[in-house]
Design a protein around this motif. Sequence first.
Motif, PDB file in Angstrom:
ATOM      1  N   GLY A 186       0.817  -1.210   0.000  1.00  0.00           N
ATOM      2  CA  GLY A 186       0.000   0.000   0.000  1.00  0.00           C
ATOM      3  C   GLY A 186       0.851   1.260   0.000  1.00  0.00           C
ATOM      4  N   GLU A 187       1.928   1.235   0.782  1.00  0.00           N
ATOM      5  CA  GLU A 187       2.820   2.393   0.839  1.00  0.00           C
ATOM      6  C   GLU A 187       3.503   2.625  -0.508  1.00  0.00           C
ATOM      7  N   LEU A 188       3.981   1.539  -1.129  1.00  0.00           N
ATOM      8  CA  LEU A 188       4.628   1.658  -2.434  1.00  0.00           C
ATOM      9  C   LEU A 188       3.635   2.112  -3.507  1.00  0.00           C
ATOM     10  N   HIS A 189       2.403   1.615  -3.405  1.00  0.00           N
ATOM     11  CA  HIS A 189       1.374   2.015  -4.367  1.00  0.00           C
ATOM     12  C   HIS A 189       1.102   3.511  -4.268  1.00  0.00           C
ATOM     13  N   THR A 190       1.072   4.026  -3.055  1.00  0.00           N
ATOM     14  CA  THR A 190       0.861   5.460  -2.857  1.00  0.00           C
ATOM     15  C   THR A 190       2.000   6.264  -3.471  1.00  0.00           C
ATOM     16  N   THR A 193       1.569   6.173  -7.247  1.00  0.00           N
ATOM     17  CA  THR A 193       0.462   7.049  -7.634  1.00  0.00           C
ATOM     18  C   THR A 193       0.862   8.518  -7.557  1.00  0.00           C
ATOM     19  N   ASP A 194       1.552   8.885  -6.489  1.00  0.00           N
ATOM     20  CA  ASP A 194       1.985  10.277  -6.321  1.00  0.00           C
ATOM     21  C   ASP A 194       2.950  10.693  -7.433  1.00  0.00           C
ATOM     22  N   TRP A 195       3.838   9.773  -7.824  1.00  0.00           N
ATOM     23  CA  TRP A 195       4.791  10.063  -8.898  1.00  0.00           C
ATOM     24  C   TRP A 195       4.062  10.315 -10.217  1.00  0.00           C
ATOM     25  N   VAL A 196       3.083   9.464 -10.519  1.00  0.00           N
ATOM     26  CA  VAL A 196       2.324   9.632 -11.763  1.00  0.00           C
ATOM     27  C   VAL A 196       1.557  10.958 -11.746  1.00  0.00           C
ATOM     28  N   LYS A 197       0.926  11.267 -10.628  1.00  0.00           N
ATOM     29  CA  LYS A 197       0.180  12.526 -10.523  1.00  0.00           C
ATOM     30  C   LYS A 197       1.107  13.728 -10.636  1.00  0.00           C
ATOM     31  N   GLN A 198       2.274  13.627 -10.027  1.00  0.00           N
ATOM     32  CA  GLN A 198       3.244  14.719 -10.086  1.00  0.00           C
ATOM     33  C   GLN A 198       3.703  14.974 -11.516  1.00  0.00           C
ATOM     34  N   ASP A 209     -10.610   3.814 -12.316  1.00  0.00           N
ATOM     35  CA  ASP A 209      -9.763   2.646 -12.551  1.00  0.00           C
ATOM     36  C   ASP A 209      -8.310   3.004 -12.831  1.00  0.00           C
ATOM     37  N   LEU A 210      -8.000   4.289 -12.807  1.00  0.00           N
ATOM     38  CA  LEU A 210      -6.677   4.742 -13.237  1.00  0.00           C
ATOM     39  C   LEU A 210      -5.546   4.127 -12.418  1.00  0.00           C
ATOM     40  N   PHE A 211      -5.746   3.985 -11.115  1.00  0.00           N
ATOM     41  CA  PHE A 211      -4.673   3.510 -10.236  1.00  0.00           C
ATOM     42  C   PHE A 211      -4.993   2.147  -9.613  1.00  0.00           C
ATOM     43  N   THR A 212      -5.738   1.335 -10.347  1.00  0.00           N
ATOM     44  CA  THR A 212      -6.119   0.010  -9.844  1.00  0.00           C
ATOM     45  C   THR A 212      -5.177  -1.093 -10.303  1.00  0.00           C
ATOM     46  N   GLY A 213      -4.158  -0.745 -11.090  1.00  0.00           N
ATOM     47  CA  GLY A 213      -3.273  -1.763 -11.642  1.00  0.00           C
ATOM     48  C   GLY A 213      -3.720  -2.254 -13.003  1.00  0.00           C
ATOM     49  N   GLU A 214      -4.769  -1.656 -13.548  1.00  0.00           N
ATOM     50  CA  GLU A 214      -5.276  -2.058 -14.861  1.00  0.00           C
ATOM     51  C   GLU A 214      -4.290  -1.662 -15.959  1.00  0.00           C
TER      52      GLU A 214
END
Length: 294
Positions: A186-190, A193-198, A209-214
Motif C-alpha cells: 500500500g505504501e509503495l502504491h501510494t 500514484t503520487d509520482w504519476v500525478k506529479q 480505474d486509473l490507479f487500480t493496476g489495470e
Amino acid sequence: MNVPEKLADKLAARLPLIGDRVDRSPVVAVVRLHGVITPTPSPVSRGSISLNTVESALAKAFGHDRLLAVALAINSPGGSPTQSALVGERIRELAAKKNVPVLAFCEDVAASGGYWLACAADEIYAHRTSMVGSIGVITAGFGLTGLLERFGVERRVYTAGEHKHRLDPFSPVKEEDVAWLKGLQGELHTQFTDWVKQRRGDKLADDPDLFTGEVWTGARALELGLVDGLGSLREIVGQKYPEAEISVAEPRKPLLARLGIAGGGASVFGTAGDKVLSAIDAVEQRAAWSRFGL
C-alpha cells in the motif's frame, strides 16, 4: 617543394576554414530501456534495467555536444520499485542539468515500473497497440509447505528478532505476515500514484480505474491521459525535430562481454548453484513478460 609538401598543400586547400564550417545537425539522443527492472540481472534473461546498467547510456545521451532532446525507448513489464525510482530520478536530474526535453516512447509494453520510467519524460508516446499502465504493486512467490518433509529433510531456522522470519515459503502462511506485506504494498502504491500525478498533472482523466493496476492499449491510454500521443519514435521525432539526427546511446558493456564472452562470464565461471539461481531468475523474468502476451 617536395612531393609530401605538395600533397599537404592540396589537402589543406580542400579543407574548409574553421570559420567556413557548416554547422552540424542537432541530435536527439535515444536511450533504450528494455527488459525487466531488477538490480540482479540474469545472464540468460532478455535484458534488464537498473541504474547500474543504464547509467553509462544516460551519461552519453545527455552529454552529447549537439543535444536537442533525449528520447527513451521503453519496453518493460516492470520490476523493482526502487530501481524504477532511481532511474527515473536520474533522468530528471540530467534533464534539469542539461535543460533539454525528454520524450518517452512505449513500445510493446510500458507497464508497472516500465510506466514509472515513462513518467520521467516530459511527454509520453505509445503505439496504439502498446500495453500501458499497470499502476500498482505485485508480490509473487511459491508455497512449498510439506515439500522438505516429503523427502525426509528437516529445516532448522534460528533468528534474533521477533519478525526476522517472515513469509517463509517452507512454512504455513501467517495472516499477520500477509497484513504486513499488504501494508508495504500500500505504501509503495501510494508512492507510485503520487509520482504519476506529479509528472502527468491535469493531463490525467478522472477515472476510478486509473490507479487500480489495470493495463490499457496505447489508444485507451491516450484517452485516459497516460500518454500524450500515438506514434513511433522516428515518426514523432521527425515531426517535432525535422532537422535533428537520431543517435542511439549504447551502454558500456562489461569487460567480459567486450571480450566476446557471452553473459558477462557468469555462465562460464559460475557454480552449479549460480546457474540454478540464474535459471530461476530467468523463469521469473519470463513470467513478467508473459503477463502481457510477450
